[in-house]
Scaffold this active site. Structure first.
Site, PDB file in Angstrom:
ATOM      1  N   ASP A  25       0.762  -1.299  -0.152  1.00  0.00           N
ATOM      2  CA  ASP A  25      -0.176   0.050   0.082  1.00  0.00           C
ATOM      3  C   ASP A  25       0.909   1.290  -0.028  1.00  0.00           C
ATOM      4  O   ASP A  25       1.838   1.151   0.430  1.00  0.00           O
ATOM      5  CB  ASP A  25      -0.870  -0.244   1.270  1.00  0.00           C
ATOM      6  N   HIS A  42       2.446   3.329  -9.221  1.00  0.00           N
ATOM      7  CA  HIS A  42       2.337   1.866  -9.265  1.00  0.00           C
ATOM      8  C   HIS A  42       3.256   1.304  -9.939  1.00  0.00           C
ATOM      9  O   HIS A  42       3.493   0.168  -9.848  1.00  0.00           O
ATOM     10  CB  HIS A  42       0.981   1.899 -10.020  1.00  0.00           C
ATOM     11  N   LEU A 136      10.923 -20.057  -4.967  1.00  0.00           N
ATOM     12  CA  LEU A 136       9.995 -19.264  -4.332  1.00  0.00           C
ATOM     13  C   LEU A 136       8.605 -19.211  -4.792  1.00  0.00           C
ATOM     14  O   LEU A 136       8.483 -19.033  -5.956  1.00  0.00           O
ATOM     15  CB  LEU A 136      10.447 -17.834  -4.317  1.00  0.00           C
TER      16      LEU A 136
HETATM   17  C1  IPE Z   1      -5.549  -2.535  -0.484  1.00  0.00           C
HETATM   18  O1  IPE Z   1      -5.145  -1.213  -0.467  1.00  0.00           O
HETATM   19  C2  IPE Z   1      -5.465  -3.287  -1.746  1.00  0.00           C
HETATM   20  C3  IPE Z   1      -4.170  -3.360  -2.242  1.00  0.00           C
HETATM   21  C4  IPE Z   1      -3.040  -3.074  -1.654  1.00  0.00           C
HETATM   22  C5  IPE Z   1      -4.137  -4.041  -3.626  1.00  0.00           C
HETATM   23  P1  IPE Z   1      -6.050  -0.169  -0.602  1.00  0.00           P
HETATM   24  O2  IPE Z   1      -5.370   1.140  -0.614  1.00  0.00           O
HETATM   25  O3  IPE Z   1      -7.021  -0.522  -1.753  1.00  0.00           O
HETATM   26  O4  IPE Z   1      -7.159  -0.410   0.565  1.00  0.00           O
HETATM   27  P2  IPE Z   1      -7.741   0.938   1.501  1.00  0.00           P
HETATM   28  O5  IPE Z   1      -8.901   1.505   0.678  1.00  0.00           O
HETATM   29  O6  IPE Z   1      -6.784   1.752   1.880  1.00  0.00           O
HETATM   30  O7  IPE Z   1      -8.715   0.232   2.590  1.00  0.00           O
HETATM   31  C1  IPE Z   2      -1.567   0.349  -3.520  1.00  0.00           C
HETATM   32  O1  IPE Z   2      -1.108   1.778  -3.337  1.00  0.00           O
HETATM   33  C2  IPE Z   2      -1.766  -0.271  -4.648  1.00  0.00           C
HETATM   34  C3  IPE Z   2      -3.181  -0.599  -4.930  1.00  0.00           C
HETATM   35  C4  IPE Z   2      -4.179  -0.722  -4.126  1.00  0.00           C
HETATM   36  C5  IPE Z   2      -3.482  -1.018  -6.453  1.00  0.00           C
HETATM   37  P1  IPE Z   2      -2.544   2.551  -3.407  1.00  0.00           P
HETATM   38  O2  IPE Z   2      -2.791   2.827  -4.899  1.00  0.00           O
HETATM   39  O3  IPE Z   2      -3.541   2.199  -2.472  1.00  0.00           O
HETATM   40  O4  IPE Z   2      -1.750   3.896  -2.841  1.00  0.00           O
HETATM   41  P2  IPE Z   2      -2.536   4.959  -1.771  1.00  0.00           P
HETATM   42  O5  IPE Z   2      -2.877   4.076  -0.518  1.00  0.00           O
HETATM   43  O6  IPE Z   2      -3.525   5.672  -2.431  1.00  0.00           O
HETATM   44  O7  IPE Z   2      -1.415   5.682  -1.440  1.00  0.00           O
HETATM   45 MG    MG Z   3      -4.132   2.304  -0.534  1.00  0.00          MG
END
Ligand code: IPE
Ligand code: IPE
Ligand code: MG
Length: 241
Positions: A25, A42, A136
């Site tokens: 995240d 990303h 892995l």
């Molecule tokens: C969880 O992160 C999903 C992934 C890392 C793929 P999100 O950013 O989507 O989760 P919330 O919205 O903060 O709960």
């Molecule tokens: C995690 O990073 C990746 C996915 C959920 C696909 P985020 O896209 O949630 O990044 P933040 O949390 O908005 O910074």
């Molecule tokens: Mg996020």
């Protein structure tokens, strides 16, 4: 206390988790901090996986599950969703042979039926191509949701005609996407958020959690090592004394 200057040779193999799962995240915020669009984050997050996969092999981790796209992530703007799908496509195209050479066995958890046909075929052929590797296991959670997984398991259990008495924890586990994998020992969520966001909600019953305060693109080998030292100090009691 975990001191921060320890090196990998001080890891006790007996306390290295077999299965590590990561909620990757913070990509969006990482990009935002740099005045860049979210997809830039990303892409950086995807690049980061290379170092983490190598470090997993180095540290003796056997299974890595990564949360790449949740069932809720479809609710993001279409442009971001398209970008995330195209990153998955590009990663397979560009990295599959290298991953295969390095002995990575790719797997997937989640629902592939909602992703475009060509991408689904790519994922399936990557899984097939790497099926005999055993250095892995990298289990990619894409269009994954813990609740959807449990609903899917219940549907299959009913479809297979199991009687109520036959339904045990083992049977339910068997019907989950992770049926042939041990439960995660350690779940890491980067970015400082303290929530699970629908990730492995059945399998995490006795997992240890670790929440480092860095965005995913900055979670490097050193950060993983720190997580492992923290894990090694946990006392896993499983409700016993
Ligand atoms: C969880 O992160 C999903 C992934 C890392 C793929 P999100 O950013 O989507 O989760 P919330 O919205 O903060 O709960
Ligand atoms: C995690 O990073 C990746 C996915 C959920 C696909 P985020 O896209 O949630 O990044 P933040 O949390 O908005 O910074
Ligand atoms: Mg996020």
């Amino acid at each position: 206390m975990v001191s921060l200057d320890r090196t990998a040779d001080q890891l006790d193999p007996a306390f290295v988790p077999t299965h590590v799962a990561i909620i990757m995240d913070g990509n969006g915020r990482w990009a935002q901090q740099r005045g860049q669009p979210r997809l830039f984050g990303h892409r950086a997050g995807t690049e980061n996986l290379r170092e983490i996969l190598r470090a997993c092999v180095e540290f003796g981790i056997k299974i890595l599950t990564i949360y790449a796209f949740s069932t809720e992530n479809w609710g993001r703007p279409p442009e971001e969703v398209r970008g995330l799908l195209s990153i998955l496509r590009n990663v397979i195209d560009r990295e599959l042979e290298e991953l295969n050479r390095e002995g990575v066995q790719l797997r997937h958890i989640g629902d592939l039926s909602r992703i475009p046909d060509d991408l689904r075929q790519k994922v399936l052929s990557a899984i097939e191509r790497t099926a005999d590797n055993d250095r892995l296991i990298v289990n990619v959670a894409f269009n994954y949701g813990g609740r959807a997984e449990i609903v899917h398991a219940i549907q299959e259990i009913v479809r297979d005609g199991h009687s109520p008495e036959a339904i045990t924890e083992e049977l339910v586990s068997h019907y989950l996407y992770t049926s042939n994998l041990p439960d995660p020992d350690l779940i890491i969520r980067t970015s400082g958020e303290l929530r699970v966001s629908n990730f492995l909600i059945w399998q995490s019953a006795y997992a240890e959690y670790y929440f480092p305060n860095v965005y995913w693109p900055d979670f490097n080998r050193e950060e993983l090592l720190k997580a492992l030292f923290h894990f090694a100090e946990r006392d896993r009691r499983y409700g016993k004394l």
